[in-house]
Design a protein around this motif. Sequence first.
Motif, mmCIF file in Angstrom:
data_model
loop_
_atom_site.group_PDB
_atom_site.id
_atom_site.type_symbol
_atom_site.label_atom_id
_atom_site.label_comp_id
_atom_site.label_asym_id
_atom_site.label_seq_id
_atom_site.Cartn_x
_atom_site.Cartn_y
_atom_site.Cartn_z
ATOM 1 N N MET A 1 0.366 -1.115 0.165
ATOM 2 C CA MET A 1 0.340 0.259 0.299
ATOM 3 C C MET A 1 1.044 1.180 0.377
ATOM 4 N N ASN A 2 0.441 2.390 -0.857
ATOM 5 C CA ASN A 2 1.778 3.382 -0.605
ATOM 6 C C ASN A 2 0.659 4.358 -0.009
ATOM 7 N N LEU A 3 1.392 5.675 0.015
ATOM 8 C CA LEU A 3 1.644 6.567 1.012
ATOM 9 C C LEU A 3 0.083 7.040 0.986
ATOM 10 N N GLU A 4 -0.397 7.817 -0.201
ATOM 11 C CA GLU A 4 -1.434 8.174 -0.741
ATOM 12 C C GLU A 4 -2.769 7.703 0.243
ATOM 13 N N GLU A 5 -2.952 6.074 -0.561
ATOM 14 C CA GLU A 5 -3.846 4.827 -0.016
ATOM 15 C C GLU A 5 -3.701 4.615 1.256
ATOM 16 N N LYS A 6 -2.563 4.509 2.201
ATOM 17 C CA LYS A 6 -2.764 4.752 3.424
ATOM 18 C C LYS A 6 -3.230 5.899 3.699
ATOM 19 N N ALA A 7 -3.015 6.985 3.119
ATOM 20 C CA ALA A 7 -3.441 8.604 3.873
ATOM 21 C C ALA A 7 -5.204 8.468 3.517
ATOM 22 N N HIS A 8 -5.565 8.182 2.170
ATOM 23 C CA HIS A 8 -7.671 7.646 2.244
ATOM 24 C C HIS A 8 -7.636 6.339 3.389
ATOM 25 N N GLU A 9 -7.145 5.318 3.601
ATOM 26 C CA GLU A 9 -7.522 4.287 4.551
ATOM 27 C C GLU A 9 -7.817 5.490 6.055
ATOM 28 N N LEU A 10 -6.905 5.980 6.250
ATOM 29 C CA LEU A 10 -6.560 6.501 7.905
ATOM 30 C C LEU A 10 -8.278 7.635 7.695
ATOM 31 N N MET A 11 -7.934 8.668 6.272
ATOM 32 C CA MET A 11 -9.163 9.793 6.203
ATOM 33 C C MET A 11 -10.460 8.697 6.819
ATOM 34 N N MET A 12 -11.210 6.812 6.967
ATOM 35 C CA MET A 12 -12.507 6.718 6.645
ATOM 36 C C MET A 12 -12.345 6.276 7.972
ATOM 37 N N SER A 13 -10.694 5.821 8.755
ATOM 38 C CA SER A 13 -10.966 5.529 9.967
ATOM 39 C C SER A 13 -12.384 6.079 11.267
ATOM 40 N N PRO A 14 -13.106 5.161 11.124
ATOM 41 C CA PRO A 14 -13.329 5.399 12.878
ATOM 42 C C PRO A 14 -13.142 5.868 13.599
ATOM 43 N N THR A 15 -12.283 5.618 14.099
ATOM 44 C CA THR A 15 -11.403 6.075 15.593
ATOM 45 C C THR A 15 -10.912 7.198 15.107
ATOM 46 N N LEU A 16 -9.913 7.838 13.504
ATOM 47 C CA LEU A 16 -9.771 8.781 13.272
ATOM 48 C C LEU A 16 -10.958 10.194 12.886
ATOM 49 N N GLU A 17 -12.040 9.957 12.785
ATOM 50 C CA GLU A 17 -13.415 10.774 13.219
ATOM 51 C C GLU A 17 -13.581 11.112 14.055
ATOM 52 N N ARG A 18 -12.909 9.633 15.473
ATOM 53 C CA ARG A 18 -13.416 10.376 16.946
ATOM 54 C C ARG A 18 -12.031 10.756 17.048
ATOM 55 N N LEU A 19 -11.267 10.986 16.801
ATOM 56 C CA LEU A 19 -10.123 11.578 17.309
ATOM 57 C C LEU A 19 -10.016 12.913 17.138
ATOM 58 N N HIS A 20 -11.286 13.581 15.772
ATOM 59 C CA HIS A 20 -11.451 14.504 15.703
ATOM 60 C C HIS A 20 -12.165 15.628 16.260
ATOM 61 N N GLN A 21 -13.430 14.630 16.206
ATOM 62 C CA GLN A 21 -14.553 15.488 17.182
ATOM 63 C C GLN A 21 -13.817 15.431 18.824
ATOM 64 N N MET A 22 -12.844 14.536 19.015
ATOM 65 C CA MET A 22 -12.196 14.826 21.186
ATOM 66 C C MET A 22 -11.427 16.386 20.523
ATOM 67 N N ALA A 23 -10.387 15.962 19.485
ATOM 68 C CA ALA A 23 -9.551 16.983 19.129
ATOM 69 C C ALA A 23 -10.128 18.637 19.343
ATOM 70 N N ILE A 24 -11.105 19.328 18.752
ATOM 71 C CA ILE A 24 -12.156 19.961 18.513
ATOM 72 C C ILE A 24 -12.535 20.747 20.183
ATOM 73 N N GLY A 25 -12.206 19.798 20.952
ATOM 74 C CA GLY A 25 -12.759 19.813 22.313
ATOM 75 C C GLY A 25 -11.450 19.772 23.782
ATOM 76 N N ILE A 26 -10.337 20.293 23.552
ATOM 77 C CA ILE A 26 -8.961 19.886 23.601
ATOM 78 C C ILE A 26 -8.853 21.478 23.760
ATOM 79 N N PRO A 27 -9.181 21.479 25.665
ATOM 80 C CA PRO A 27 -9.005 22.604 26.314
ATOM 81 C C PRO A 27 -7.110 23.324 26.019
ATOM 82 N N PHE A 28 -5.980 22.786 25.798
ATOM 83 C CA PHE A 28 -5.112 23.109 25.575
ATOM 84 C C PHE A 28 -4.898 23.300 24.363
ATOM 85 N N ASP A 29 -3.282 24.209 23.900
ATOM 86 C CA ASP A 29 -3.210 24.187 22.497
ATOM 87 C C ASP A 29 -2.089 23.178 22.142
#
Length: 93
Positions: free
Chosen positions: A1-29
Amino acid sequence: MNLEEKAHELMMSPTLERLHQMAIGIPFDVNKPDELKTMLATCGADVINALDDGRIHFDKMEDKAAFYGLLTVTTDYVMDGRIRTAFTKATMN
């Protein structure tokens, strides 16, 4: 799997979506090193305690290796690169 395919796979990850949602609420910079270290130290300590208490389990050795690799890098960063010597010094005292 090349880097572009791996990046696409990660973008479809439900875990990455969860991390994205959690990152929005992080009270730190996360772009401020001191705040990042505080956050990593706090989360890292909780993860280490959970491992010590047997509350985190792995089905595959590869998953365990990846997890411990991430935890090692994070802990070494928080400890300013002194993780290798900290344990030795602590056991000698």
